[in-house]
Motif scaffolding. Structure first.
Motif, PDB file in Angstrom:
ATOM      1  N   ASN A 172      32.118  36.109  48.467  1.00 30.01           N
ATOM      2  CA  ASN A 172      33.255  35.211  48.284  1.00 30.01           C
ATOM      3  C   ASN A 172      33.619  35.051  46.802  1.00 30.01           C
ATOM      4  O   ASN A 172      33.914  33.949  46.341  1.00 30.01           O
ATOM      5  N   ILE A 173      33.571  36.155  46.074  1.00 26.68           N
ATOM      6  CA  ILE A 173      33.914  36.152  44.653  1.00 26.68           C
ATOM      7  C   ILE A 173      35.382  36.550  44.510  1.00 26.68           C
ATOM      8  O   ILE A 173      35.812  37.571  45.051  1.00 26.68           O
ATOM      9  N   TYR A 174      36.131  35.739  43.793  1.00 28.23           N
ATOM     10  CA  TYR A 174      37.541  36.036  43.560  1.00 28.23           C
ATOM     11  C   TYR A 174      37.711  36.802  42.250  1.00 28.23           C
ATOM     12  O   TYR A 174      36.742  37.080  41.541  1.00 28.23           O
ATOM     13  N   PHE A 175      38.953  37.131  41.933  1.00 30.24           N
ATOM     14  CA  PHE A 175      39.214  38.037  40.810  1.00 30.24           C
ATOM     15  C   PHE A 175      38.704  37.499  39.480  1.00 30.24           C
ATOM     16  O   PHE A 175      38.309  38.263  38.609  1.00 30.24           O
ATOM     17  N   ARG A 176      38.675  36.171  39.316  1.00 32.06           N
ATOM     18  CA  ARG A 176      38.182  35.623  38.047  1.00 32.06           C
ATOM     19  C   ARG A 176      36.710  35.952  37.847  1.00 32.06           C
ATOM     20  O   ARG A 176      36.281  36.325  36.755  1.00 32.06           O
ATOM     21  N   GLY A 177      35.926  35.815  38.907  1.00 36.13           N
ATOM     22  CA  GLY A 177      34.506  36.138  38.825  1.00 36.13           C
ATOM     23  C   GLY A 177      34.270  37.619  38.640  1.00 36.13           C
ATOM     24  O   GLY A 177      33.393  38.037  37.872  1.00 36.13           O
ATOM     25  N   LEU A 207      41.574  41.822  44.105  1.00 33.71           N
ATOM     26  CA  LEU A 207      43.026  41.743  43.984  1.00 33.71           C
ATOM     27  C   LEU A 207      43.518  42.595  42.797  1.00 33.71           C
ATOM     28  O   LEU A 207      42.743  43.237  42.095  1.00 33.71           O
ATOM     29  N   LEU A 208      44.815  42.584  42.574  1.00 32.96           N
ATOM     30  CA  LEU A 208      45.397  43.329  41.468  1.00 32.96           C
ATOM     31  C   LEU A 208      44.928  42.773  40.129  1.00 32.96           C
ATOM     32  O   LEU A 208      44.690  43.520  39.176  1.00 32.96           O
ATOM     33  N   GLU A 209      44.779  41.445  40.055  1.00 31.49           N
ATOM     34  CA  GLU A 209      44.371  40.808  38.804  1.00 31.49           C
ATOM     35  C   GLU A 209      43.008  41.307  38.338  1.00 31.49           C
ATOM     36  O   GLU A 209      42.783  41.512  37.141  1.00 31.49           O
ATOM     37  N   LEU A 269      41.063  44.900  35.029  1.00 34.37           N
ATOM     38  CA  LEU A 269      39.878  44.930  34.160  1.00 34.37           C
ATOM     39  C   LEU A 269      38.843  45.936  34.660  1.00 34.37           C
ATOM     40  O   LEU A 269      38.111  46.532  33.865  1.00 34.37           O
ATOM     41  N   VAL A 270      38.777  46.126  35.978  1.00 30.12           N
ATOM     42  CA  VAL A 270      37.911  47.180  36.527  1.00 30.12           C
ATOM     43  C   VAL A 270      38.320  48.524  35.936  1.00 30.12           C
ATOM     44  O   VAL A 270      37.481  49.304  35.468  1.00 30.12           O
TER      45      VAL A 270
END
Length: 333
Positions: A68-73, A101-103, A107-108
């Protein structure tokens, strides 16, 4: 392994506080950590990122699938790999079923341009869609160390494949359930660029009739795949071919069986849950051919019970098979 222990973000933070302290004192060189199926959330990911920034971080394999990690994490984790690019040892990172997500994909992609340690990256089911996958594919032209890339269930579609670089060093590329048609497959091998250099060992096109947009319904589409497999890109490098749930009927299996002898390095073939019956004889001819190098063959759920005589004969004459899966074929004798 701490997988599936209902650990929440506070527990993750506490664990990495202790781990960081022990790492600084060189007490524990932890190399493999599985935290999948916990409630890490972004807060826990921030603490993991802080640990990965440490000069003496010893982790080589990290599994954060379904946390349950979102793009910020996710961005924090990949940012730590950029900051610590000269000292990180991380080789395997599993982030299946999170929310990149795209966000996060931006960075990936930036990380992959500079990282030289990651060998396996799993971003399946991360809502990357077309734009996110394009960013990641574009970054691969800078990366020669990544060998396994898993992007299943991201609904990228055909257009994303056009972003694959001409020179690709991936050994295993998995794109299951991504709305990819057989026309999109042409872009996967850059068929109109004679200078393209692909080194793909595993091609997984399963579930083309389930969650992908198009089905393999006519000979023209199937012929495209057969021509694809006959190109030099695959003849000498393809080790594994997975075509489960692809609606392969007798006509298509015969064409596949005629193509298989040209795949000199193929040792793994999976054809589960298709609809062929009598054409199994053509596959059996390949099995006891000197050109067959298969070690593993799966024909599960294909209703080939009335053709077991040919299968049995092929097995008896084959010198390479180590494993054979015939489950779900209603074999009663």
């Amino acid at each position: 392994s701490l997988s599936g222990n209902k650990i929440r973000s506070k527990g993750i933070i506490y664990f990495f506080d202790i781990l960081s302290s022990m790492t600084c004192k060189n007490i524990i060189p932890l190399k493999n950590l599985d935290l999948s199926y916990n409630e890490c959330l972004d807060e826990g990911a921030y603490q993991i990122a802080s640990y990965l920034k440490m000069k003496h971080s010893s982790l080589k394999r990290l599994n954060l699938s379904n946390c349950n990690i979102y793009f910020r994490g996710i961005k924090a984790i990949f940012n730590s790999l950029i900051i610590n690019k000269n000292d990180t040892l991380l080789e395997e990172l599993y982030l299946k079923k999170n929310f990149c997500l795209l966000e996060g994909a931006s960075l990936v992609a930036e990380t992959l341009k500079y990282n030289v340690t990651l060998k396996i990256l799993d971003l399946s089911h991360n809502y990357l869609f077309l734009k996110g996958c394009e960013l990641i594919f574009n970054s691969l032209s800078y990366n020669k160390s990544l060998k396994v890339l898993i992007l299943d269930d991201n609904e990228m579609g055909d257009l994303a494949l056009k972003s694959l670089p001409n020179e690709l060093y991936i050994k295993h590329l998995s794109l299951k359930n991504n709305n990819i048609s057989t026309d999109g497959l042409k872009n996967l091998i850059a068929s109109n660029n004679k200078y393209a250099q692909f080194h793909i060992n595993t091609l997984n096109l399963s579930s083309m009739t389930n969650k992908n947009e198009y089905t393999i319904t006519d000979d023209k589409q199937w012929n495209t795949i057969m021509r694809t497999l006959s190109t030099p890109i695959y003849i000498n490098s393809l080790h594994s071919l997975i075509l489960n749930d692809c609606h392969i009927d007798d006509t298509k299996l015969i064409k596949l069986s005629n193509t298989l002898p040209s795949l000199h390095s193929l040792y793994y073939l999976s054809l589960d849950n298709n609809i062929f019956t009598t054409s199994i004889q053509s596959l059996c001819l390949y099995l006891y051919s000197p050109k067959c190098q298969l070690n593993y063959l799966s024909l599960a759920k294909n209703d080939i019970s009335f053709n077991m005589f040919y299968v049995s004969k092929a097995i008896a004459l084959n010198n390479t098979l180590i494993a054979l899966d015939l489950s779900g074929n209603n074999i009663d004798k």
